[in-house]
Write a protein that holds these residues in place. Structure first.
Motif, PDB file in Angstrom:
ATOM      1  N   LEU A  53       0.728  -1.182   0.012  1.00  0.00           N
ATOM      2  CA  LEU A  53      -0.085  -0.437   0.181  1.00  0.00           C
ATOM      3  C   LEU A  53       0.731   1.358  -0.115  1.00  0.00           C
ATOM      4  CD1 LEU A  53      -2.985   1.341   0.108  1.00  0.00           C
ATOM      5  CD2 LEU A  53      -2.489   1.018   2.862  1.00  0.00           C
ATOM      6  N   MET A  54       1.566   0.975   0.729  1.00  0.00           N
ATOM      7  CA  MET A  54       2.566   2.224   1.069  1.00  0.00           C
ATOM      8  C   MET A  54       3.199   2.473  -0.930  1.00  0.00           C
ATOM      9  SD  MET A  54       2.328   3.149   3.683  1.00  0.00           S
ATOM     10  CE  MET A  54       0.575   2.044   4.337  1.00  0.00           C
ATOM     11  N   GLU A  55       4.226   1.766  -0.817  1.00  0.00           N
ATOM     12  CA  GLU A  55       4.286   1.795  -2.136  1.00  0.00           C
ATOM     13  C   GLU A  55       3.564   2.646  -3.551  1.00  0.00           C
ATOM     14  OE1 GLU A  55       7.767   0.531  -5.822  1.00  0.00           O
ATOM     15  OE2 GLU A  55       7.730   0.025  -3.536  1.00  0.00           O
ATOM     16  N   ARG A  56       2.669   2.183  -3.589  1.00  0.00           N
ATOM     17  CA  ARG A  56       1.369   2.581  -4.635  1.00  0.00           C
ATOM     18  C   ARG A  56       1.562   4.205  -4.584  1.00  0.00           C
ATOM     19  NH1 ARG A  56      -1.668   4.721  -7.346  1.00  0.00           N
ATOM     20  NH2 ARG A  56      -3.610   3.479  -7.861  1.00  0.00           N
ATOM     21  N   TYR A  57       1.101   4.090  -2.739  1.00  0.00           N
ATOM     22  CA  TYR A  57       1.133   6.108  -3.151  1.00  0.00           C
ATOM     23  C   TYR A  57       2.160   6.865  -2.588  1.00  0.00           C
ATOM     24  CZ  TYR A  57      -3.712   5.059  -3.269  1.00  0.00           C
ATOM     25  OH  TYR A  57      -5.095   4.014  -4.006  1.00  0.00           O
ATOM     26  N   ALA A  58       3.694   5.966  -3.367  1.00  0.00           N
ATOM     27  CA  ALA A  58       4.795   6.311  -2.951  1.00  0.00           C
ATOM     28  C   ALA A  58       5.300   7.377  -1.286  1.00  0.00           C
ATOM     29  CB  ALA A  58       4.392   7.775  -3.903  1.00  0.00           C
ATOM     30  N   ILE A  59       3.899   6.427  -0.472  1.00  0.00           N
ATOM     31  CA  ILE A  59       4.730   6.806   1.407  1.00  0.00           C
ATOM     32  C   ILE A  59       5.898   6.201   1.705  1.00  0.00           C
ATOM     33  CG2 ILE A  59       3.873   6.809   3.506  1.00  0.00           C
ATOM     34  CD1 ILE A  59       0.761   6.936   2.428  1.00  0.00           C
ATOM     35  N   ARG A  60       6.731   7.167   1.950  1.00  0.00           N
ATOM     36  CA  ARG A  60       8.302   6.368   2.266  1.00  0.00           C
ATOM     37  C   ARG A  60       8.035   6.940   4.323  1.00  0.00           C
ATOM     38  NH1 ARG A  60       7.803   4.796  -1.886  1.00  0.00           N
ATOM     39  NH2 ARG A  60       8.610   5.508  -3.587  1.00  0.00           N
ATOM     40  N   ASN A  61       7.521   5.742   5.024  1.00  0.00           N
ATOM     41  CA  ASN A  61       7.580   6.166   6.244  1.00  0.00           C
ATOM     42  C   ASN A  61       8.243   4.942   6.883  1.00  0.00           C
ATOM     43  OD1 ASN A  61       6.963   7.173   8.476  1.00  0.00           O
ATOM     44  ND2 ASN A  61       5.303   8.209   7.376  1.00  0.00           N
ATOM     45  N   ARG A  62       8.188   4.828   7.824  1.00  0.00           N
ATOM     46  CA  ARG A  62       8.539   4.311   8.477  1.00  0.00           C
ATOM     47  C   ARG A  62       7.578   2.455   9.081  1.00  0.00           C
ATOM     48  NH1 ARG A  62      12.800   1.371  11.809  1.00  0.00           N
ATOM     49  NH2 ARG A  62      11.803   0.585  14.128  1.00  0.00           N
ATOM     50  N   LEU A  63       7.831   1.654   8.667  1.00  0.00           N
ATOM     51  CA  LEU A  63       6.689   0.065  10.192  1.00  0.00           C
ATOM     52  C   LEU A  63       7.061  -0.544   9.725  1.00  0.00           C
ATOM     53  CD1 LEU A  63       5.747  -0.896   5.884  1.00  0.00           C
ATOM     54  CD2 LEU A  63       4.374   0.675   7.228  1.00  0.00           C
ATOM     55  N   GLU A  64       6.705  -0.679  11.249  1.00  0.00           N
ATOM     56  CA  GLU A  64       6.814  -1.265  12.451  1.00  0.00           C
ATOM     57  C   GLU A  64       5.649  -2.537  12.687  1.00  0.00           C
ATOM     58  OE1 GLU A  64       7.925   0.684  16.615  1.00  0.00           O
ATOM     59  OE2 GLU A  64       9.103   2.954  15.165  1.00  0.00           O
ATOM     60  N   PRO A  65       6.342  -3.766  13.317  1.00  0.00           N
ATOM     61  CA  PRO A  65       4.643  -4.496  13.375  1.00  0.00           C
ATOM     62  C   PRO A  65       4.126  -4.227  14.299  1.00  0.00           C
ATOM     63  CG  PRO A  65       7.324  -5.634  13.747  1.00  0.00           C
ATOM     64  CD  PRO A  65       7.645  -4.079  13.238  1.00  0.00           C
ATOM     65  N   TYR A  66       3.095  -4.785  14.616  1.00  0.00           N
ATOM     66  CA  TYR A  66       2.735  -4.612  16.006  1.00  0.00           C
ATOM     67  C   TYR A  66       1.509  -5.865  15.592  1.00  0.00           C
ATOM     68  CZ  TYR A  66      -0.805  -3.106  19.969  1.00  0.00           C
ATOM     69  OH  TYR A  66      -0.949  -3.234  21.607  1.00  0.00           O
ATOM     70  N   HIS A  67       1.476  -6.873  16.284  1.00  0.00           N
ATOM     71  CA  HIS A  67       0.511  -8.140  16.371  1.00  0.00           C
ATOM     72  C   HIS A  67       0.304  -8.861  17.691  1.00  0.00           C
ATOM     73  CE1 HIS A  67       4.412 -10.364  15.925  1.00  0.00           C
ATOM     74  NE2 HIS A  67       4.618  -9.623  14.953  1.00  0.00           N
TER      75      HIS A  67
END
Length: 247
Positions: A53-67
């Protein structure tokens, strides 16, 4: 169709609960994109899935796992960052976070500690399935994922048998036929809608009784995809069988 670049506005400190598409990546809101772009960090269930999803909308932000497997361990540090003024977004693999997804305890503890929590609404399999079902929408009950064991399913059906409400469940495609057969015995005569792969290429809605839909699906080599099951409310004079009373 071309592209547009924009600068995201600065967010106020706090936790942002952001809905993401349940299938079609076009079902993202402008507000959600701006929030995800402006957040310091994005918490997600699966970084690989959310990266699409981030790639589709060119969002360069930090992703952290939370599950569910790491939440208890990482939650204290997340809350501490929020108290220090961080702007953190929470997303799930699809749809609105917290709806049969991790996040409830994070939101509860954040609100308990006076941290601002904001929701950015959007796609939801629950409401999309209900809207497509053709069943009453004035009163509905979402019961989450269907129990895996047959005995637990039967007890659940008995519990809801006289509830004058449309019922909504999530179910695995591998158990769907068996569940529909159990439902045909426990809730005879109810009108159902089985919605599959909502907003995706192979979206399908099957309407009828549980027995009718079970017969259709049983004739197929397999059933695949994400399933949202909607069950109509009881009729005015619907009788309760002796077997249901015994259960």
């Amino acid at each position: 169709i071309g592209s547009t670049w924009f600068e995201a506005e600065t967010l106020e400190p706090g936790l942002y609960i952001v809905a993401t598409p349940i299938g079609n990546l076009g079902d993202i809101t402008i507000r959600a994109l701006a929030t995800l772009a402006a957040a310091d960090t994005i918490l997600c269930e699966d970084t690989r899935m959310s990266a699409r999803l981030m790639e589709r909308y060119a969002i360069r932000n930090r992703l952290e796992p939370y599950h569910e497997h790491n939440a208890q361990k990482v939650r204290p540090a997340i809350l501490e960052r929020l108290k220090q003024g961080a702007r953190i977004a929470l997303i799930s693999d699809a749809g609105m976070p917290l709806v049969s997804d991790p996040g409830y305890r994070l939101v509860k503890e954040a609100t308990d500690q006076g941290i601002a929590v904001t929701a950015c609404p959007g796609a939801s399999a629950v409401l999309t399935g209900l809207a497509l079902s053709g069943l009453p929408t004035d009163r509905f009950t979402f019961a989450g994922f269907m129990p895996q064991k047959q005995g637990e399913r039967k007890r659940l059906f008995a519990e809801f048998a006289q509830l004058r409400s449309t019922l909504i469940f999530f179910e695995s495609p591998h158990r769907l036929v068996e569940t529909l057969q159990d439902m045909a015995a426990a809730l005879p005569g109810r009108t159902l809608a089985v919605t599959r792969e909502l907003t995706k290429l192979h979206e399908e809605v099957l309407r009828g009784t549980a027995a009718e839909i079970a017969a259709i699906l049983e004739a197929r080599p397999s059933v695949k995809g994400e399933i949202t099951l909607i069950v109509g409310p009881p009729g005015e004079a619907e009788a309760v069988s002796e077997e249901a009373l015994d259960d």
